[in-house]
Structures are given as C-alpha cells and as structure tokens.
Design an enzyme around this catalytic site. Structure first.
Site, PDB file in Angstrom:
ATOM      1  N   SER A  48       0.848  -1.197   0.000  1.00 46.97           N
ATOM      2  CA  SER A  48       0.000   0.000   0.000  1.00 46.97           C
ATOM      3  C   SER A  48       0.884   1.248   0.000  1.00 46.97           C
ATOM      4  O   SER A  48       2.091   1.158   0.256  1.00 46.97           O
ATOM      5  CB  SER A  48      -0.894   0.017   1.243  1.00 46.97           C
ATOM      6  OG  SER A  48      -0.098   0.270   2.396  1.00 46.97           O
ATOM      7  N   ASP A  81      -1.436  -1.751  -3.860  1.00 47.99           N
ATOM      8  CA  ASP A  81      -2.796  -1.754  -3.302  1.00 47.99           C
ATOM      9  C   ASP A  81      -3.287  -0.311  -3.149  1.00 47.99           C
ATOM     10  O   ASP A  81      -2.572   0.538  -2.602  1.00 47.99           O
ATOM     11  CB  ASP A  81      -2.730  -2.439  -1.927  1.00 47.99           C
ATOM     12  CG  ASP A  81      -4.102  -2.717  -1.342  1.00 47.99           C
ATOM     13  OD1 ASP A  81      -5.049  -2.927  -2.117  1.00 47.99           O
ATOM     14  OD2 ASP A  81      -4.215  -2.749  -0.087  1.00 47.99           O
ATOM     15  N   HIS A 179     -13.327  -2.172   4.732  1.00 46.31           N
ATOM     16  CA  HIS A 179     -11.988  -2.356   5.290  1.00 46.31           C
ATOM     17  C   HIS A 179     -12.012  -2.287   6.822  1.00 46.31           C
ATOM     18  O   HIS A 179     -12.908  -1.699   7.404  1.00 46.31           O
ATOM     19  CB  HIS A 179     -11.050  -1.274   4.755  1.00 46.31           C
ATOM     20  CG  HIS A 179     -10.775  -1.417   3.294  1.00 46.31           C
ATOM     21  ND1 HIS A 179     -11.417  -0.677   2.342  1.00 46.31           N
ATOM     22  CD2 HIS A 179      -9.939  -2.244   2.626  1.00 46.31           C
ATOM     23  CE1 HIS A 179     -10.979  -1.026   1.145  1.00 46.31           C
ATOM     24  NE2 HIS A 179     -10.087  -1.975   1.281  1.00 46.31           N
ATOM     25  N   GLY A 180     -11.002  -2.879   7.430  1.00 45.65           N
ATOM     26  CA  GLY A 180     -10.820  -2.754   8.869  1.00 45.65           C
ATOM     27  C   GLY A 180     -11.548  -3.824   9.666  1.00 45.65           C
ATOM     28  O   GLY A 180     -12.077  -4.791   9.108  1.00 45.65           O
ATOM     29  N   HIS A 210     -12.252  -6.772  -1.890  1.00 45.57           N
ATOM     30  CA  HIS A 210     -11.485  -6.084  -0.839  1.00 45.57           C
ATOM     31  C   HIS A 210     -12.175  -6.314   0.507  1.00 45.57           C
ATOM     32  O   HIS A 210     -13.274  -6.878   0.566  1.00 45.57           O
ATOM     33  CB  HIS A 210     -11.416  -4.583  -1.137  1.00 45.57           C
ATOM     34  CG  HIS A 210     -10.403  -4.248  -2.182  1.00 45.57           C
ATOM     35  ND1 HIS A 210      -9.280  -3.514  -1.909  1.00 45.57           N
ATOM     36  CD2 HIS A 210     -10.336  -4.571  -3.492  1.00 45.57           C
ATOM     37  CE1 HIS A 210      -8.570  -3.400  -3.006  1.00 45.57           C
ATOM     38  NE2 HIS A 210      -9.187  -4.027  -4.000  1.00 45.57           N
ATOM     39  N   GLY A 211     -11.531  -5.856   1.568  1.00 50.09           N
ATOM     40  CA  GLY A 211     -12.158  -5.900   2.884  1.00 50.09           C
ATOM     41  C   GLY A 211     -12.592  -7.298   3.284  1.00 50.09           C
ATOM     42  O   GLY A 211     -13.689  -7.491   3.804  1.00 50.09           O
TER      43      GLY A 211
HETATM   44  P1  13P Z   1      -9.267  -5.973   5.352  1.00 48.90           P
HETATM   45  O1  13P Z   1      -9.245  -4.686   6.118  1.00 48.90           O
HETATM   46  O2  13P Z   1     -10.602  -6.649   5.474  1.00 48.90           O
HETATM   47  O3  13P Z   1      -8.159  -6.874   5.701  1.00 48.90           O
HETATM   48  O4  13P Z   1      -9.127  -5.595   3.790  1.00 48.90           O
HETATM   49  C1  13P Z   1      -7.850  -5.395   3.228  1.00 48.90           C
HETATM   50  C2  13P Z   1      -7.931  -4.803   1.861  1.00 48.90           C
HETATM   51  O5  13P Z   1      -8.946  -4.744   1.215  1.00 48.90           O
HETATM   52  C3  13P Z   1      -6.654  -4.321   1.283  1.00 48.90           C
HETATM   53  O6  13P Z   1      -6.849  -3.723   0.033  1.00 48.90           O
HETATM   54  O1  G3H Z   2      -7.070  -1.381   2.339  1.00 52.51           O
HETATM   55  C1  G3H Z   2      -6.076  -0.976   2.933  1.00 52.51           C
HETATM   56  C2  G3H Z   2      -5.071  -1.950   3.424  1.00 52.51           C
HETATM   57  O2  G3H Z   2      -5.519  -2.604   4.580  1.00 52.51           O
HETATM   58  C3  G3H Z   2      -3.756  -1.265   3.608  1.00 52.51           C
HETATM   59  O3  G3H Z   2      -3.763  -0.530   4.775  1.00 52.51           O
HETATM   60  O4  G3H Z   2      -3.132   1.707   3.928  1.00 52.51           O
HETATM   61  O5  G3H Z   2      -2.924   1.151   6.360  1.00 52.51           O
HETATM   62  O6  G3H Z   2      -1.342   0.153   4.683  1.00 52.51           O
HETATM   63  P1  G3H Z   2      -2.723   0.709   4.941  1.00 52.51           P
HETATM   64 ZN    ZN Z   3      -8.729  -2.707  -0.073  1.00 54.18          ZN
END
Ligand code: 13P
Ligand code: G3H
Ligand code: ZN
Length: 319
Positions: A48, A81, A179-180, A210-211
């Site tokens: 990322s 990412d 996410h999260g 994602h997520g």
């Molecule tokens: P999570 O927060 O569910 O692990 O998702 C990660 C993600 O989508 C990274 O692009």
């Molecule tokens: O979707 C985001 C990923 O979990 C990456 O997280 O931007 O904190 O590295 P970050």
């Molecule tokens: Zn993501």
C-alpha cells in the site's frame, strides 16, 4: 518465482481465489512465504502507499527480493494496493511490480474512467495489468473516509460499461464488505446476488473482493484479555463464503486486518506473560510461525492450497 497477476488469474478464474496480503515488514514477508510453502499455494503480495511510506520504497522491494531468494519455490505476484494516479505511474516505471490498483472509486464515474484509462495505457505499454474499483466499500482506505451510509454496491451495468471504457484487467467490486475490523453490525452480509449479476455482465472477467478479513472472534477476545480495547462486536467475512464467491468470478481476495490482529495478539500476550522481557525477536519468531499457519488456513478456504504445481505447470506450458 515472480509472475504476472494476469497469469495467476488465468489459471485461477472459476476454480479458486488467490489471497492478496499486505506486507509492511520482514516478519510478514517471512510468514507469508512460509505459509505459501506450507499450503503449496500461490500468493499475491500487496504494497500500500502506507507501506511504502512506513518502510520506504527501497526497503519493501529489498524485503521481497530477499524472501524470494530464501523461498524460490513460491509463486507470487507483486501488486500496488489502493494506488492514486501518481503512485501507479511511479510503480509502473519502477519495473518491480506485476500489477497496480488505481483506486479512483471516490471520483464521479467519468473521472474514475478517465483516471483509470490513463493508468491502463501506461501500465499496458510496460506489460503490467491494472485493477480498478467501482462502487464504494464502507470503512477506511488510507486517507479516504467513506461513510457507511454512503457505501454503495457496484452497479452491474455500470461495471460492464466501466470495463469496456477503461480496458482495466480486473475490477474491485463493492458487494457489502468494508476495510478494517468493524465491517458488520450483527449478522454479516456478502451480497452474492449482486456479485452474480456483475458476473453475468462480465463473464470470465476477474473480480476482486477487498475488505475480506474475517476478524475472528477468538482473536479479538485474546487481544482484549491481553490488554487490548477492540470493540467485541467487531465482525468480518465468514471464510466459508469465499467458496461461494469463486464460481461467481472472484479471483483475488484482499486480507490485511486479520494479519494485524495476529501480530497484535502475539505481541500483547507475550509481553503480558513476560513483563520483564524486552527482546522483540521472541514474539517476532512466534508471529512468523503463527502468520504462516494463518496464510495456510486462508489458502485452504480460498481453494488455492495444494495448487502450486498445477499453477507452475500452467505457467511453464504458456512459455
Ligand atoms: P481488510 O481490512 O478486510 O483486511 O481488507 C484489506 C484490503 O482490502 C486491502 O486492500
Ligand atoms: O485497504 C487498505 C489496506 O488494509 C492497507 O492498509 O493503507 O494502512 O497500509 P494501509
Ligand atoms: Zn482494499
């Protein structure tokens, strides 16, 4: 063996999904590759913008080159990412990445198309593939805050039009995940019906979820018992839903939060149980082992465990 994301998707589509895991440090890289070997599964490493800032662009690349040398049998791709346009161009020019994600999903449709199109043209001229995003996931993506109320599922007709106009190679779709750690209140809900409609409009086209962390209840409980303060109602995606998403075109599944939970639990428990200790290598080693086991478990659920030699054979035949 570093391969292109496109090659992996060709082998995987409709049969299994590939886990895409974010890495920020050496321990995650070691655990990831050991897990890949343990499960005999191909992998996608995600970097990322936050990881590039945290470790430094050169350090992230050096970690990956080192772990590749240590575990030469692992088959993997390297992916940016949630890139903005500038970072996508930078990664494309670097020669290190297999693919980039341009995340312009927060922009109006036309602007998302135009931005994605510019990245696709540059990426394709250098042999990289591009993941784009349409629709909005709830939760937090780096500096973009998406209010849950405005989280929008991907519209199937718009998705088909978006792919036609941009020429992107895969599409991140919003089907109810976020996410999260705090994805769902109460019962979790993946909109598989919506996913099916998107696949009907885009047959054979790789879709990305994602997520997709599962935020295991036990992990949250253990973190909280060791001094953490995570909301115990935190819920994620049921890992048994992955198998339902694969025949509907999901080829890549993004997981980051769950790995962070493993790290937090291991370190909190270690220092709670050994308050006199301060050698970080002990919990570091435990984390690498536990993360490897975690990757192997996810690979089973994604259907990509035990596929390494099949993938290798398909890639060699294509040469
Ligand atoms: P999570 O927060 O569910 O692990 O998702 C990660 C993600 O989508 C990274 O692009
Ligand atoms: O979707 C985001 C990923 O979990 C990456 O997280 O931007 O904190 O590295 P970050
Ligand atoms: Zn993501």
């Amino acid at each position: 063996m570093l391969v292109t994301t496109t090659e992996l998707f060709k082998v995987a589509y409709g049969h299994f999904a590939i886990g895409a895991y974010n890495i920020n440090n050496m321990e995650q890289a070691l655990g990831l590759f050991r897990g890949g070997i343990e499960a005999q599964a191909p992998l996608i490493i995600q970097i990322s913008r936050g990881a590039r800032k945290y470790a430094g662009v050169k350090m992230v690349e050096a970690i990956i080159r080192a772990v590749e040398e240590m575990y030469p049998k692992v088959i993997f791709a390297v992916h940016l990412d949630h890139g903005d346009e500038a970072t996508c161009h930078d990664c494309i020019d670097s020669g290190f990445y297999s693919s980039v994600m341009i995340d312009a999903s927060h922009m109006p449709f036309e602007e998302n198309v135009a931005t994605t199109r510019r990245v696709v043209e540059h990426a394709h001229s250098k042999g990289l593939s591009v993941e784009a995003e349409l629709g909005m996931l709830g939760g937090v993506e780096e500096d973009i805050q998406v209010d849950e109320k405005h989280a929008m599922l991907t519209d199937p007709d718009e998705a088909a039009e978006f792919v036609r106009l941009t020429g992107c190679d895969s599409l991140a779709v919003a089907i109810g995940t976020s996410h999260g750690a705090y994805k769902f209140k109460g019962q979790q809900s993946l909109h598989l019906d919506r996913l099916g409609l998107i696949q009907q409009r885009l047959p054979g086209f790789p879709l990305v979820m994602h997520g997709s962390s599962s935020v295991p209840r036990e992990e949250v409980e253990r973190i909280n018992l060791a001094g953490g303060g995570i909301d115990p109602s935190a819920r994620g995606v049921d890992v048994d839903e992955f198998a339902k998403a694969v025949p509907l075109g999901v080829t890549k599944v993004n997981i980051d939060t769950d790995g962070r939970l493993v790290w937090t639990r291991v370190h909190r428990e270690h220092f709670r149980d050994h308050p006199e200790k301060f050698d970080f290598r002990k919990p570091g080693r435990i984390f690498v082992e536990e993360y490897a086991r975690f990757i192997a478990h996810k690979s089973e659920k994604l259907g990509c465990a035990g596929r390494l030699e099949e993938v290798r054979a398909a890639l060699t035949q294509a040469d």
